[in-house]
Design an enzyme around this catalytic site. Structure first.
Site, PDB file in Angstrom:
ATOM      1  N   CYS A 203      24.865  -3.301 -14.664  1.00  0.00           N
ATOM      2  CA  CYS A 203      24.949  -3.157 -16.114  1.00  0.00           C
ATOM      3  C   CYS A 203      25.846  -1.972 -16.479  1.00  0.00           C
ATOM      4  CB  CYS A 203      23.535  -2.939 -16.656  1.00  0.00           C
ATOM      5  SG  CYS A 203      23.502  -2.469 -18.390  1.00  0.00           S
TER       6      CYS A 203
ATOM      7  N   CYS B  90      20.279   0.037 -13.866  1.00  0.00           N
ATOM      8  CA  CYS B  90      20.468  -1.279 -13.221  1.00  0.00           C
ATOM      9  C   CYS B  90      21.922  -1.368 -12.740  1.00  0.00           C
ATOM     10  CB  CYS B  90      20.152  -2.406 -14.194  1.00  0.00           C
ATOM     11  SG  CYS B  90      18.497  -2.256 -14.878  1.00  0.00           S
TER      12      CYS B  90
ATOM     13  N   CYS C 277      26.204  -9.642 -22.426  1.00  0.00           N
ATOM     14  CA  CYS C 277      25.037  -8.913 -21.919  1.00  0.00           C
ATOM     15  C   CYS C 277      25.478  -7.924 -20.857  1.00  0.00           C
ATOM     16  CB  CYS C 277      24.066  -9.873 -21.243  1.00  0.00           C
ATOM     17  SG  CYS C 277      23.129 -10.829 -22.385  1.00  0.00           S
TER      18      CYS C 277
ATOM     19  N   CYS D 287      23.031  -8.076 -31.881  1.00  0.00           N
ATOM     20  CA  CYS D 287      22.529  -7.469 -30.646  1.00  0.00           C
ATOM     21  C   CYS D 287      22.640  -5.955 -30.835  1.00  0.00           C
ATOM     22  CB  CYS D 287      23.377  -7.953 -29.465  1.00  0.00           C
ATOM     23  SG  CYS D 287      22.884  -7.223 -27.909  1.00  0.00           S
TER      24      CYS D 287
ATOM     25  N   GLU E 198      27.606   0.637 -29.162  1.00  0.00           N
ATOM     26  CA  GLU E 198      28.183  -0.626 -29.601  1.00  0.00           C
ATOM     27  C   GLU E 198      27.078  -1.572 -30.052  1.00  0.00           C
ATOM     28  OE1 GLU E 198      32.266  -0.877 -27.073  1.00  0.00           O
ATOM     29  OE2 GLU E 198      30.502  -1.621 -26.044  1.00  0.00           O
TER      30      GLU E 198
ATOM     31  N   CYS F 109      21.767   4.624 -20.866  1.00  0.00           N
ATOM     32  CA  CYS F 109      20.448   4.144 -20.441  1.00  0.00           C
ATOM     33  C   CYS F 109      20.061   4.879 -19.162  1.00  0.00           C
ATOM     34  CB  CYS F 109      20.471   2.637 -20.186  1.00  0.00           C
ATOM     35  SG  CYS F 109      18.833   1.987 -19.757  1.00  0.00           S
TER      36      CYS F 109
HETATM   37  N1  SAH Z   1      17.372  -2.637 -21.376  1.00  0.00           N
HETATM   38  C1  SAH Z   1      16.941  -3.907 -21.757  1.00  0.00           C
HETATM   39  C2  SAH Z   1      17.802  -4.540 -22.815  1.00  0.00           C
HETATM   40  C3  SAH Z   1      19.281  -4.372 -22.683  1.00  0.00           C
HETATM   41  S1  SAH Z   1      20.074  -5.270 -21.405  1.00  0.00           S
HETATM   42  C4  SAH Z   1      16.806  -4.815 -20.543  1.00  0.00           C
HETATM   43  O1  SAH Z   1      17.288  -4.452 -19.490  1.00  0.00           O
HETATM   44  O2  SAH Z   1      16.176  -5.864 -20.673  1.00  0.00           O
HETATM   45  C5  SAH Z   1      19.945  -6.977 -21.964  1.00  0.00           C
HETATM   46  C6  SAH Z   1      19.988  -7.991 -20.854  1.00  0.00           C
HETATM   47  O3  SAH Z   1      21.290  -8.027 -20.258  1.00  0.00           O
HETATM   48  C7  SAH Z   1      19.021  -7.696 -19.729  1.00  0.00           C
HETATM   49  O4  SAH Z   1      18.339  -8.847 -19.340  1.00  0.00           O
HETATM   50  C8  SAH Z   1      19.946  -7.248 -18.639  1.00  0.00           C
HETATM   51  O5  SAH Z   1      19.391  -7.394 -17.356  1.00  0.00           O
HETATM   52  C9  SAH Z   1      21.140  -8.125 -18.867  1.00  0.00           C
HETATM   53  N2  SAH Z   1      22.356  -7.637 -18.199  1.00  0.00           N
HETATM   54  C10 SAH Z   1      22.698  -6.376 -17.912  1.00  0.00           C
HETATM   55  N3  SAH Z   1      23.903  -6.341 -17.307  1.00  0.00           N
HETATM   56  C11 SAH Z   1      24.333  -7.616 -17.198  1.00  0.00           C
HETATM   57  C12 SAH Z   1      25.513  -8.221 -16.690  1.00  0.00           C
HETATM   58  N4  SAH Z   1      26.510  -7.492 -16.156  1.00  0.00           N
HETATM   59  N5  SAH Z   1      25.631  -9.551 -16.762  1.00  0.00           N
HETATM   60  C13 SAH Z   1      24.644 -10.314 -17.315  1.00  0.00           C
HETATM   61  N6  SAH Z   1      23.510  -9.791 -17.826  1.00  0.00           N
HETATM   62  C14 SAH Z   1      23.347  -8.452 -17.777  1.00  0.00           C
HETATM   63 FE1  SF4 Z   2      19.359  -0.170 -19.107  1.00  0.00          FE
HETATM   64 FE2  SF4 Z   2      21.235  -1.981 -18.631  1.00  0.00          FE
HETATM   65 FE3  SF4 Z   2      19.062  -1.885 -17.093  1.00  0.00          FE
HETATM   66 FE4  SF4 Z   2      18.850  -2.756 -19.613  1.00  0.00          FE
HETATM   67  S1  SF4 Z   2      20.018  -3.716 -17.965  1.00  0.00           S
HETATM   68  S2  SF4 Z   2      17.537  -1.284 -18.572  1.00  0.00           S
HETATM   69  S3  SF4 Z   2      20.405  -1.459 -20.616  1.00  0.00           S
HETATM   70  S4  SF4 Z   2      20.618  -0.275 -17.283  1.00  0.00           S
END
Ligand code: SAH
Ligand code: SF4
Length: 381
Positions: free
Chosen positions: A144, A141, A360, A130, A117, A137
């Site tokens: 996420c 995390c 995000c 974006c 997406e 991934c």
């Molecule tokens: N992998 C990279 C970029 C993609 S995620 C990274 O982790 O930085 C982009 C941003 O969204 C990151 O700062 C991540 O921590 C944040 N993010 C992920 N899941 C989220 C959520 N459920 N709510 C708010 N921010 C989130």
């Molecule tokens: Fe991967 Fe989501 Fe963590 Fe970014 S926030 S590194 S996309 S798992």
């Protein structure tokens, strides 16, 4: 933290990304979207065609506001050569717009059937895309949606470039100004797919083509230290955003498993080296989760990490995902206040597209069907 291998007969490049493009005389030829300008010249020369045609080709690829190459005034032989090599490797499977019209999310199908997406967002009349850099991934995390789905594969440079083109053309077709900003904050970890990401950015920032200003590009990383150091060494002219979420090793590791591979202390050291080498301010992202990392004490602990660093913190109230049972913090202002007292500037990120799962961390490449009724759904483009 390498992803598990997968059984698949697709040909891959050195980074494990699949090679897509035309199949010419039985041989797979990389898509033209994978090549920088100089690569197009080399490809032309290798095919016995004058590299003087590169400019016209590049214009047809990147200055063309429609996806049809036939609308271009190119000699038929050149058009044929080009068509063989740049069959689109992404196709729009769905598109959904947020109720406020400020975010538009595309579900894109890749050649091997995987889906990713990307999102366009409006901020004060300017458009930001974006982008995704991987299908899934590997970093896991916990909050996420992309991390919850696991790793699929790296995207190719061409697949990243095509997302930019897709978003740009969608805007232009609707009579809107083109894309101005790019954030690599969609699905995947950009610095885990370093080469393809840097190749794609070189292409979309090329002045002869899409001409997105490098200072309008932000790469967000979970903290892949070798990638950060390499960006500094190579003097990459993009903004760097580092996702933290925890201000000590234990708290961060509980949210970001990659902290075990690249611990917070080493990450902050890498940020210091990056800043010493480049002189650039670093953005730090902090997903604010109620009762997890939103207290005043945590804000103070975070501020202390930045001693001697020029930092700007982006506070992101948690967006909901299926796999993580917590709520967004309502303490953003107070958290911001503590940072301000310690001299750390911060911004609370404006939310876009939460109702359609375009915020995000909400991108998961799944069909865009949510519990709320869709505000609009557009046919496959
Ligand atoms: N992998 C990279 C970029 C993609 S995620 C990274 O982790 O930085 C982009 C941003 O969204 C990151 O700062 C991540 O921590 C944040 N993010 C992920 N899941 C989220 C959520 N459920 N709510 C708010 N921010 C989130
Ligand atoms: Fe991967 Fe989501 Fe963590 Fe970014 S926030 S590194 S996309 S798992």
């Amino acid at each position: 933290m390498e992803p598990e291998g997968e059984a698949c007969d697709i040909q891959r490049n050195d980074c494990g990304a699949p090679l897509f493009g035309g199949r010419i005389a039985g041989k797979i030829v990389r898509s033209l979207y994978d090549h920088p300008y100089s690569g197009i010249e080399e490809e032309l020369s290798a095919s016995g065609i004058s590299k003087g045609n590169a400019r016209a080709l590049w214009k047809a690829l990147y200055r063309n506001e429609s996806s049809s190459l036939h609308s271009q005034e190119l000699p038929p032989a050149l058009l044929r050569w080009m068509e063989e090599r740049c069959a689109a490797s992404i196709v729009r499977a769905a598109c959904i717009e947020s109720a406020d019209g400020l975010a538009r999310k595309f579900l894109l199908r890749l050649r091997d059937g995987r889906e990713v997406e990307c999102v366009t967002m409006t901020f004060a009349g300017r458009f930001t895309a974006c982008l995704s850099t991987q299908a899934g991934c590997a970093m896991g995390c916990v909050f996420c949606a992309t991390g919850q789905m696991g790793f699929g594969r790296h995207l190719t440079a061409g697949e990243i470039v095509e997302q930019v083109l897709h978003c740009h053309r969608d805007l232009r077709e609707r009579g809107l100004p083109g894309l101005r900003n790019l954030v690599l904050m969609g699905m995947g970890e950009p610095l885990h797919n370093y080469d393809a990401v840097m190749e794609a950015l070189a292409i979309v920032t090329d002045r002869r083509g899409l001409n997105i200003g490098p200072s309008h590009v932000t790469i967000s990383t979970v903290g892949v230290i070798p990638g950060i150091l390499r960006m500094a060494e190579e003097r990459r002219p993009y903004h760097l955003a580092v996702s933290l979420h925890g201000a000590n090793e234990a708290d961060r590791a509980a949210l970001v498993p990659a902290n075990r591979r690249w611990p917070l202390a080493a990450l902050i050291d890498a940020c210091r080296s990056y800043q010493a080498q480049t002189g650039r301010k670093i953005f730090f992202e902090w997903t604010l989760i109620h009762d997890v990392n939103d207290s005043d004490a945590v804000a103070s602990e975070l501020a202390a990490l930045f001693t001697g660093l020029r930092a700007h913190v982006n506070l992101i109230p948690l967006n909901p995902t299926h796999g993580y049972d917590a709520t967004a913090s309502s303490a953003a202002r107070s958290f911001q206040g503590i940072l301000r007292e310690r001299g750390i500037p911060s911004t609370i990120r404006q939310r876009r597209g939460i109702d359609v799962g375009a915020g995000c961390g909400q991108l998961a490449g799944e069909p865009t069907i949510r519990s709320r009724p869709l505000t609009s759904l557009f046919p496959t483009g």
